[in-house]
Design an enzyme around this catalytic site. Structure first.
Site, PDB file in Angstrom:
ATOM      1  CB  CYS A  17      -9.839 -18.207  -1.888  1.00 50.34           C
ATOM      2  SG  CYS A  17      -9.472 -16.721  -2.025  1.00 50.34           S
ATOM      3  CB  CYS A  75       0.841 -10.092  -4.342  1.00 54.55           C
ATOM      4  SG  CYS A  75      -0.083 -11.515  -3.656  1.00 54.55           S
ATOM      5  CB  CYS A 126       1.076 -11.545   0.161  1.00 55.46           C
ATOM      6  SG  CYS A 126       2.105 -11.166  -1.023  1.00 55.46           S
TER       7      CYS A 126
END
Length: 155
Positions: free
Chosen positions: A87, A79, A7
């Site tokens: 990432c 989220c 998140c």
């Protein structure tokens, strides 16, 4: 199965997921992190986990950079903003899935409304983690696991 919950701020939803997963019965181990961690766990996350008897020791807000060597089997974004972020490359071999969860820490309301929001989120996470733990015990191949996981975030 090693799971990393992501998140953006690693303050509430990912922390709840980490604690609930580690309290579950199953072949799962979880950590949580954020792309922009705030450095503290939301106090109501700790309160409502503790009220359910879930261990909160060791929970902390931390950067996903600390998990380069964790080798997660699964990365779960919780989220929508984290789901849209790129990432780190070291997550490349991990399966990725998105479990969109409302952020109970953003609710402005009475204590009863806040308690309801946190407990609703915890209920959703517990249901998904129970299903995830069952999948972990089945030792599915990567393709079958990915298909099964895609259905968990919709529940």
């Amino acid at each position: 199965m090693k799971i990393l919950y992501i998140c953006t701020h690693n303050r509430c939803r990912s922390i709840l997921c980490e604690a609930i997963t580690n309290a579950s019965k199953g072949n799962v181990e979880a950590r949580s992190a954020g792309s922009q961690p705030v450095g503290e766990v939301h106090p109501l996350s700790l309160k409502y986990l503790a009220e359910r008897g879930i261990d909160t020791q060791g929970l902390r807000s931390q950067s996903w950079d600390e998990f380069e060597d964790y080798n997660a089997d699964l990365v779960v974004t919780v989220c929508d903003s984290a789901a849209g972020e790129s990432c780190p490359v070291y997550f490349g071999k991990s399966l990725k899935v998105h479990w969109g969860l409302e952020d109970p820490s953003k609710l402005k309301g009475t204590e009863e409304e806040k308690a309801k929001a946190f407990n609703t989120t915890i209920d959703i996470i517990e249901k998904r983690v129970a299903a995830l733990a069952e999948l972990a015990d089945k030792n599915l191949d990567k393709a079958a696991l990915k298909e099964a996981l895609s259905n968990l975030g919709a529940n």
